[in-house]
Design an enzyme around this catalytic site. Structure first.
Site, PDB file in Angstrom:
ATOM      1  CB  SER A  12      -0.948   0.012   1.210  1.00 55.26           C
ATOM      2  OG  SER A  12      -0.216   0.089   2.422  1.00 55.26           O
ATOM      3  CB  ILE A  15       2.906   1.667  -7.004  1.00 60.24           C
ATOM      4  CG1 ILE A  15       4.142   2.384  -7.526  1.00 60.24           C
ATOM      5  CG2 ILE A  15       2.199   0.955  -8.174  1.00 60.24           C
ATOM      6  CD1 ILE A  15       5.143   1.472  -8.204  1.00 60.24           C
ATOM      7  CG  ASN A 122      11.259  -2.460 -10.666  1.00 58.53           C
ATOM      8  OD1 ASN A 122      11.082  -3.117 -11.679  1.00 58.53           O
ATOM      9  ND2 ASN A 122      10.922  -1.182 -10.590  1.00 58.53           N
ATOM     10  CG  HIS A 177      10.902  -2.680 -16.245  1.00 61.56           C
ATOM     11  ND1 HIS A 177      10.519  -1.652 -17.071  1.00 61.56           N
ATOM     12  CD2 HIS A 177      10.640  -2.251 -14.987  1.00 61.56           C
ATOM     13  CE1 HIS A 177      10.041  -0.653 -16.343  1.00 61.56           C
ATOM     14  NE2 HIS A 177      10.119  -0.992 -15.073  1.00 61.56           N
TER      15      HIS A 177
END
Length: 313
Positions: A12, A15, A122, A177
């Site tokens: 939370s 993002i 990530n 990515h």
């Protein structure tokens, strides 16, 4: 009465909170906002809920730190994990975030084994593979959010350079990515006119396109360096919600996402950014484009980097 979809958001932070808000704006379903910081999850959920009378959006939202509350979720978006600080690469996050993903994956398998899972944490291509390995969910029900965001960044930079509406620009970014992502110039266009043709028309130079490609690769890093104490969250949240919407409403959008490859593009047993179609069955199709020799070389370098990163998870 049609029952609302249940969407669990694990994490939370910036993002996760933004995703929760966007889900409410779009009336995509009921939201469970889960975080080890119980107060943060409950506080953000309450804040968003109190905006409902003004925004006129329906559905329930609540915060929790109890994994049992995600039981039977239709879809789950995972954003939990430490974020990058200035000078830190996505790869520096691996050891800490793999352990976080392992715990999350175990609980997803226990409470919501039929959910469609979107991983945002990530380094993305590593975390989505960790989610797959530890959750044991079918590969078509797990994707990583990367290419949608990278393509959006590329499109925005092109639109600004050409002084055209962002709605006119379509672009496609494949691969990992990170620094070795592959923006596909051949598949990028403005109202159907290819970037290559725009170069011929003198509307943009090849050098400027190359500069934009590099800026796209460093897009996340640029924002981290500006914020100093955090990383991007508005655009990543919009990207994840676009993928979620395609799944929940069976829109069958073709989107660049990190998906599990079983021989496509010559890659086996890895999650790599490629075009996929997302519908009610999750990843319904992997679209295999024919790459040029140069594109294939960059793509393979990206794959090799991912292979090195996942070697020890």
């Amino acid at each position: 009465m049609i029952q609302s979809k249940k969407i669990a958001l694990i994490g939370s932070g910036n993002i996760g909170g933004m995703i929760a808000y966007l889900i409410r704006l779009k009336n995509l379903g009921d939201v469970v906002l889960l975080d080890i910081n119980d107060g943060m999850a409950k506080g953000k959920a309450l804040d968003i809920a109190e905006s409902s009378p003004i925004g006129k959006y329906n559905g329930e939202i609540f915060g929790t730190n109890n994994y049992a509350d995600i039981e039977n979720a239709d879809a789950i978006i995972v954003t939990a994990g430490i974020t990058r600080k200035p000078g830190m690469s996505r790869d520096d996050l691996i050891s800490t975030n793999v352990n976080i993903i392992k715990e999350i994956a175990t609980n997803i398998a226990k409470y919501a084994p039929n959910a469609f899972v979107i991983v945002v944490t990530n380094p993305l291509d590593v975390m989505v593979l960790a989610m797959y390995r530890y959750s044991h969910l079918p590969s078509n029900m797990i994707v990583g959010m990367a290419g949608v965001l990278d393509s959006a960044r590329f499109s925005y930079f092109i639109a600004k350079e050409l002084n055209v509406s962002v709605e006119s620009v379509d672009s496609l970014v494949l691969g990992g990515h990170g620094d070795i992502m592959l923006p596909l110039i051949r598949y990028s266009s403005v109202s159907g006119v290819s970037i290559a043709d725009l170069i011929k028309l003198g509307m943009i130079t090849h050098d400027k396109v190359t500069e934009i490609v590099e800026r796209t690769r460093k897009g996340g890093e640029e924002i981290v360096s500006l914020l100093k104490t955090g990383s991007a969250y508005y655009a990543p949240a919009e990207s994840a919600v676009l993928m979620l919407d395609s799944y929940l409403n069976d829109k069958k959008l073709m989107l660049p996402c990190s998906a599990y490859l079983k021989g496509e593009y010559g890659v086996h047993d890895l999650f790599v950014g490629v075009p996929i179609i997302i519908g009610k069955n999750g990843v319904e199709k992997i679209v295999e484009l024919q790459l040029t020799e140069e594109e294939n070389s960059i793509f393979n370098n990206s794959v090799a980097l991912i292979q090195n990163l996942v070697a020890n998870i």
